[in-house]
Design a protein around this motif. Sequence first.
Motif, PDB file in Angstrom:
ATOM      1  N   LYS A  57       0.583  -1.427   0.051  1.00 17.85           N
ATOM      2  CA  LYS A  57       0.051  -0.051  -0.445  1.00 17.85           C
ATOM      3  C   LYS A  57       0.909   1.647  -0.030  1.00 17.85           C
ATOM      4  O   LYS A  57       1.649   1.911   1.167  1.00 17.85           O
ATOM      5  N   PRO A  58       0.733   2.109  -1.320  1.00 19.01           N
ATOM      6  CA  PRO A  58       2.369   3.173  -1.536  1.00 19.01           C
ATOM      7  C   PRO A  58       1.306   4.297  -0.152  1.00 19.01           C
ATOM      8  O   PRO A  58      -0.073   4.586  -0.025  1.00 19.01           O
ATOM      9  N   PHE A  60       1.727   8.909   1.144  1.00 23.44           N
ATOM     10  CA  PHE A  60       2.474   9.778   0.613  1.00 23.44           C
ATOM     11  C   PHE A  60       1.359  10.788   0.724  1.00 23.44           C
ATOM     12  O   PHE A  60       0.763  10.632   2.139  1.00 23.44           O
ATOM     13  N   GLY A  61       2.197  12.152   0.744  1.00 25.92           N
ATOM     14  CA  GLY A  61       0.802  13.233   1.315  1.00 25.92           C
ATOM     15  C   GLY A  61       2.344  14.071   2.173  1.00 25.92           C
ATOM     16  O   GLY A  61       1.927  15.054   2.765  1.00 25.92           O
ATOM     17  N   HIS A  64       2.798  17.164   1.044  1.00 25.98           N
ATOM     18  CA  HIS A  64       1.039  17.814   0.509  1.00 25.98           C
ATOM     19  C   HIS A  64       0.868  19.310   1.094  1.00 25.98           C
ATOM     20  O   HIS A  64       1.406  19.847   2.149  1.00 25.98           O
ATOM     21  N   ASN A  66      -1.462  21.722  -0.101  1.00 32.06           N
ATOM     22  CA  ASN A  66      -2.491  22.080  -1.173  1.00 32.06           C
ATOM     23  C   ASN A  66      -2.792  22.836  -1.704  1.00 32.06           C
ATOM     24  O   ASN A  66      -2.828  24.073  -2.263  1.00 32.06           O
ATOM     25  N   PHE A 354       1.274  10.691  -9.908  1.00 33.55           N
ATOM     26  CA  PHE A 354      -0.059  10.297  -8.567  1.00 33.55           C
ATOM     27  C   PHE A 354      -0.830   9.525  -9.385  1.00 33.55           C
ATOM     28  O   PHE A 354      -1.088   8.336  -8.964  1.00 33.55           O
ATOM     29  N   VAL A 355      -1.625   9.643 -10.952  1.00 28.74           N
ATOM     30  CA  VAL A 355      -1.811   8.340 -11.533  1.00 28.74           C
ATOM     31  C   VAL A 355      -1.281   6.622 -11.376  1.00 28.74           C
ATOM     32  O   VAL A 355      -1.757   6.254 -11.425  1.00 28.74           O
ATOM     33  N   LEU A 357       0.327   5.744  -9.571  1.00 32.43           N
ATOM     34  CA  LEU A 357       1.275   5.277  -8.585  1.00 32.43           C
ATOM     35  C   LEU A 357      -0.158   4.470  -8.444  1.00 32.43           C
ATOM     36  O   LEU A 357       0.236   3.181  -7.624  1.00 32.43           O
ATOM     37  N   THR A 358      -1.693   4.640  -9.270  1.00 28.17           N
ATOM     38  CA  THR A 358      -2.281   3.579  -9.317  1.00 28.17           C
ATOM     39  C   THR A 358      -2.359   2.044  -8.890  1.00 28.17           C
ATOM     40  O   THR A 358      -2.154   1.161  -8.521  1.00 28.17           O
ATOM     41  N   VAL A 386       3.137  14.540  -7.493  1.00 31.76           N
ATOM     42  CA  VAL A 386       2.838  13.400  -6.656  1.00 31.76           C
ATOM     43  C   VAL A 386       1.403  13.860  -5.015  1.00 31.76           C
ATOM     44  O   VAL A 386       0.583  13.796  -5.056  1.00 31.76           O
ATOM     45  N   ASP A 387       2.015  14.828  -4.637  1.00 33.58           N
ATOM     46  CA  ASP A 387       1.866  15.295  -3.272  1.00 33.58           C
ATOM     47  C   ASP A 387       1.233  16.845  -3.507  1.00 33.58           C
ATOM     48  O   ASP A 387      -0.234  17.119  -2.656  1.00 33.58           O
ATOM     49  N   ARG A 388       2.148  17.201  -3.925  1.00 32.46           N
ATOM     50  CA  ARG A 388       0.991  19.015  -4.289  1.00 32.46           C
ATOM     51  C   ARG A 388       0.779  19.518  -3.024  1.00 32.46           C
ATOM     52  O   ARG A 388      -0.480  20.036  -2.754  1.00 32.46           O
TER      53      ARG A 388
ATOM     54  N   ARG B 148     -10.387   2.216 -13.477  1.00 37.88           N
ATOM     55  CA  ARG B 148      -9.350   2.143 -12.601  1.00 37.88           C
ATOM     56  C   ARG B 148      -8.728   2.917 -12.367  1.00 37.88           C
ATOM     57  O   ARG B 148      -8.562   3.842 -10.712  1.00 37.88           O
ATOM     58  N   PHE B 152      -7.390   6.040  -7.258  1.00 37.94           N
ATOM     59  CA  PHE B 152      -6.919   7.596  -6.193  1.00 37.94           C
ATOM     60  C   PHE B 152      -7.211   8.520  -5.787  1.00 37.94           C
ATOM     61  O   PHE B 152      -7.363   9.656  -4.830  1.00 37.94           O
ATOM     62  N   GLN B 153      -7.870   8.913  -7.445  1.00 34.87           N
ATOM     63  CA  GLN B 153      -8.886  10.004  -7.458  1.00 34.87           C
ATOM     64  C   GLN B 153      -9.608  10.555  -6.901  1.00 34.87           C
ATOM     65  O   GLN B 153     -10.095  11.522  -5.906  1.00 34.87           O
ATOM     66  N   ILE B 174      -6.124  10.479   1.917  1.00 35.34           N
ATOM     67  CA  ILE B 174      -4.852   9.678   0.751  1.00 35.34           C
ATOM     68  C   ILE B 174      -3.281  11.146   1.308  1.00 35.34           C
ATOM     69  O   ILE B 174      -2.545  10.691   1.378  1.00 35.34           O
ATOM     70  N   LEU B 175      -4.326  12.445   0.853  1.00 39.11           N
ATOM     71  CA  LEU B 175      -3.190  13.663   1.370  1.00 39.11           C
ATOM     72  C   LEU B 175      -2.448  13.595   2.612  1.00 39.11           C
ATOM     73  O   LEU B 175      -1.929  14.604   3.144  1.00 39.11           O
ATOM     74  N   MET B 176      -4.239  14.043   3.217  1.00 37.11           N
ATOM     75  CA  MET B 176      -4.146  14.191   4.336  1.00 37.11           C
ATOM     76  C   MET B 176      -4.218  12.874   5.605  1.00 37.11           C
ATOM     77  O   MET B 176      -3.630  11.517   4.518  1.00 37.11           O
TER      78      MET B 176
END
Lengths: 388, 225
Positions: A57-58, A60-61, A64, A66, A354-355, A357-358, A386-388, B148, B152-153, B174-176
Amino acid sequence: MITPILARQEGWNRQPEIVPDGEGELLEVAMGPHHPSTHGVFRMDVTLDGERIIKLKPVFGYLHRNHEQLGETMSYLAIMPYTDRLDYFSSLSNNWGYALAVEKLAGIQVPERAEYLRVILAELTRIQNHASSVGFLIQDMGASGTPLMYAFKEREKILDLFESLTGSRMMCNYMRFGGCRVDTTAEWLNQARKVVAGIPAFADEFEALLTTNEILMARTQGTGILRPDLAVNAGITGPLLRASGVNYDIRKVDRYGIYDRFDFKVPLGEHGDVYDRFMLRLLELRQSVRILEQALKDIPEGPIMDPKSKIRGFRPKPGEAYGRIEAPKGELGFYVISDGTGNPYRYRVRPPSFVNLTILEDMCLGQNVADVVLILGSIDIVLGEVDR
Amino acid sequence: MKTIEEIKAAIEAAVPGAGVEIINNPSPSAQHSLLLQRETALAVAQFLRDDAELAFDYLSNVTGVDWLDKEIVEKVKVKKTVTKTVDGVEQQVEETVDETRKRVEPGYLETVYHLYSMAKKHGPLILRLRTANRTDQVELPSFTPIWRSAEFQEREIFDLYGIVYTGHPDLRRILMWEGFKDHPMRKDYVEPDDFEYEPTAHDAVAKRAQEHQAKVAAAQNGGAA
């Protein structure tokens, strides 16, 4: 006639789970967040059965900030330097993607010379990104230093070009809505021609050093295979998708900018393993040289900004637009909703890393722990994006 | 590629009761979109992916948007009977009076999907889904079983906007970080007051820092007393 919903077998768009062999215990390991191969701060929660990956399970963040909300509080132009910080390896591509979206939103035309400059800079960015991403991949495999330094030697020449044109090596902040910020000189173009003329020799040398290396072949061939149907369904783009044999390059499909004028090929992989991704980046690099040679030959004189486009007090009419480009890592899209004021109502970045990494887990299942590092390296992620 | 009207007709022919609505985009990009119903969205998505001619096999971008409650002020002409004194005699007179009326259009959370076709190399087709409101009915069907790339989005939108995707296999932040309470991309999000140090404070930032310091000082004095 439609098939009923989810007629395909449950979980068809996933790699089947690996069943542990039942000998010994399962081990849970956190790879990262400070693992050197993660190119930033990135964690993988891995479940192991011996050496085999059962689950991954990846997480990340960590980086981040925002970015998208920051965009909503700023004027359209003020976002431009922030796009540099997304994928900080290829800031000029990010600039172009954002400029393209806003130009679509406001209906701005770009002068010919600016289009050529954009192509030249974006392809130089692609070359240095691919060279160093291959360098990092080999570095992750254990060939510490040498191949990466070969790549960085070439990258340095390109970054010098960026610096002399934009004032910054990595945070270029070069493009504007309707053109570019500063014009080039004839000397800069000559210097660029010289650098581009040297790249095929570098690629030859790099390939001679690496492609038939026995250890590299043993480690990468057959590792991290990605099926083309899964790749399409999971929205994978860029070299990762084309290494699986799917012919989809946005430069050819959308023909944004002036890409319809150049003669270049889209290299495709066959097996979709790490070795194909590595080779594909080297082939794409050579195609970029072809585009650059044509662009540097044909670049016309003329203005670099649309005289009608407004920089200060820029307020596009209400509406929305999605603009996308083929960034070195895949499809980079910007989606902007305007409500008629000076800042966007919604500013969205569709980051390729980011996508992509799915499907990291799908590619790693059943592989050895050491291969996870390789597979992650072959996706070519940048955590700023990825984290933006 | 088919025009958006043709795609709408194709969807309505294939999915009975789909109730698709075209949302016009007035900007020069002219990227119009289709608003789907929550109940039939999954069937429509399945049709768009599996139809041989449309073949939207690639979901590129999933975006969350927050639309706040909109207060609309209108001027309406109303007929009213007014009591007036005309020539010293009280009379009932009918008059048209201008009246300003306020009504509130309820806000909603929206998900925007950008579809392309890798097989046919066309696109984009833009789909929109809207929640019933912004507070308690925030469920939307998840498109992850169909494409798929939404996995993540959609998790990101759940994290930042609080839209709950039913049918998503792994809906987590996912980000927080886990345990974070609010949804920071919502337009009415209030930043927590955790201001401790700001090296180059100015304007609004300096004001917030001062307010925070005053609160901290007050709390310390109160604790001492």
